[in-house]
Design a protein around this motif. Sequence first.
Motif, mmCIF file in Angstrom:
data_model
loop_
_atom_site.group_PDB
_atom_site.id
_atom_site.type_symbol
_atom_site.label_atom_id
_atom_site.label_comp_id
_atom_site.label_asym_id
_atom_site.label_seq_id
_atom_site.Cartn_x
_atom_site.Cartn_y
_atom_site.Cartn_z
ATOM 1 N N THR A 21 19.443 -26.376 -38.751
ATOM 2 C CA THR A 21 20.318 -27.500 -38.376
ATOM 3 C C THR A 21 19.760 -28.234 -37.162
ATOM 4 O O THR A 21 19.768 -29.470 -37.100
ATOM 5 C CB THR A 21 21.737 -26.986 -38.072
ATOM 6 N N TRP A 25 18.326 -32.164 -37.105
ATOM 7 C CA TRP A 25 18.922 -33.139 -36.182
ATOM 8 C C TRP A 25 17.847 -33.742 -35.276
ATOM 9 O O TRP A 25 17.850 -34.964 -35.026
ATOM 10 C CB TRP A 25 20.007 -32.459 -35.354
ATOM 11 N N ASP A 129 26.418 -28.031 -40.529
ATOM 12 C CA ASP A 129 25.957 -29.181 -41.302
ATOM 13 C C ASP A 129 27.131 -29.721 -42.119
ATOM 14 O O ASP A 129 27.391 -29.272 -43.238
ATOM 15 C CB ASP A 129 24.813 -28.737 -42.221
ATOM 16 N N PRO A 287 26.931 -31.572 -35.887
ATOM 17 C CA PRO A 287 25.686 -31.616 -35.107
ATOM 18 C C PRO A 287 25.673 -32.707 -34.045
ATOM 19 O O PRO A 287 25.165 -32.486 -32.935
ATOM 20 C CB PRO A 287 24.614 -31.862 -36.181
#
Length: 459
Positions: A21, A25, A129, A287
């Motif tokens: 994740t 990002w 997510d 995120p």
Amino acid sequence: MRLCIPIPIRSEGGLYTFIGTLTAWLDRQGIAYTDDPDADYDVLFANSWAVDYALLRRAKRAHPSIVIAHRVDGSAADYGGNPDADRAQARVNLLADVTIFQSRYSYHSTREKFPVIAHDGPIIYNPVDTERFNPRGPKIDLPAGMPKVACASFSTNRRKGNWQINDIAAANPGVLFVLCGRFDGITDRANIVRLGHLDRDGMAAALRSCDVFLSLTENDAMPNVVLEALASGLPVIYRASGGVPEVVGDCGAAMEAAEFAAALQQVQAKPQLSTAARQRAEREFAPDVILPQYIDAFSKAVRRDEPTTADVVSLWRAGYPVMPQVRLKRAIGAGLSRTGLRRRPRVAARARVGWITYDSFPRRKTRLSELDSFTVMRAGNVAQWINHHHPEIHNELYAPDRRYDIVVFQKMMDARCQDEAGAIHNYGGKVIFDANVNYYDIEGDYFIPGTQPTAQQQQ
């Protein structure tokens, strides 16, 4: 800002979910990162005990301007893990310039309940997510007519609580339990569906196909799968332990195993909990909410000097497991030499064997003892047993700049490894492919990246 994240992404466990994740990002934000600790960067990211102390120390000495960020999960002693893991993360924290705790319980577990982490720091929850895990999208075809309760775990740690599913399922035959991951020892029943190991999209489909998520874990600082369940619109029935209550908030119900039926009725009576769970995930754990907090913590970190021996001893006296591991065999050998006794003579190695594993190649690790639990069991223990019982055959982790008589590729057959095998053959070395699974029929899960054989490789 440029980051170094020397942790390979795998499909199992919460750490690798976080790394996946985070890097996705960073890609979207255009923030550069590398996995090479010898490259140029500003922040070196370490997680609990997953990055070796020696690597961090070398990097800190070689890069006088970097800061080390240490993300902390919980105490292994608290969670029923390997006690050596607490010593490892306590020593890593000696080098940390900023320490990040995953939950309030993470902080409590490692600084108050058990003296593991010496440095204070901010509490930043894990991200989820929310695009992948959401109530909309493909679903799995499951039997209709009964409530569907999802359970998920990769670990067989008893404190995951999965063993309690036997009694809960037996006492609730009108409830369908959907098991995702490893559930060894669970009796097959008409109301149990086993989905086995799932990739991220498969896990998302399984969660959104269910009505409720069940978490039986004990002293778990921050279970990512609970975040994924919330993001999928699932209320959570949980044991009130660890960091789960602070993650779930008012989007579920606490219980003990014998109270499952009442807890299920409680959440079923509140259909609005599904929407509340999704909104909580988007508001608190997306995120874009969580990861800027990490970047802010990195940017505010102030580099610390390495601790002195006196500093380390002071922490050790205060109960922190920060002393280096004693090399018992070396100490015994030195003691025997001082008393005039002799060990059996060292046998010169007649053959050198290098081992290539997914978590060590290329140059990710240098010692067999540093391997992940998955590979230390299948490769590291075998190699060390041979070293002990047959000293004429020396085994070590493969180093590309050395020549070997034999190189063992443990579950590694991707293009990089094929090129390396060619180079080994060119200088006269021999290659062993330790398949460890059936590579002629494609079935089951290949949760180590690059291990599923291509059609050409099957031939």
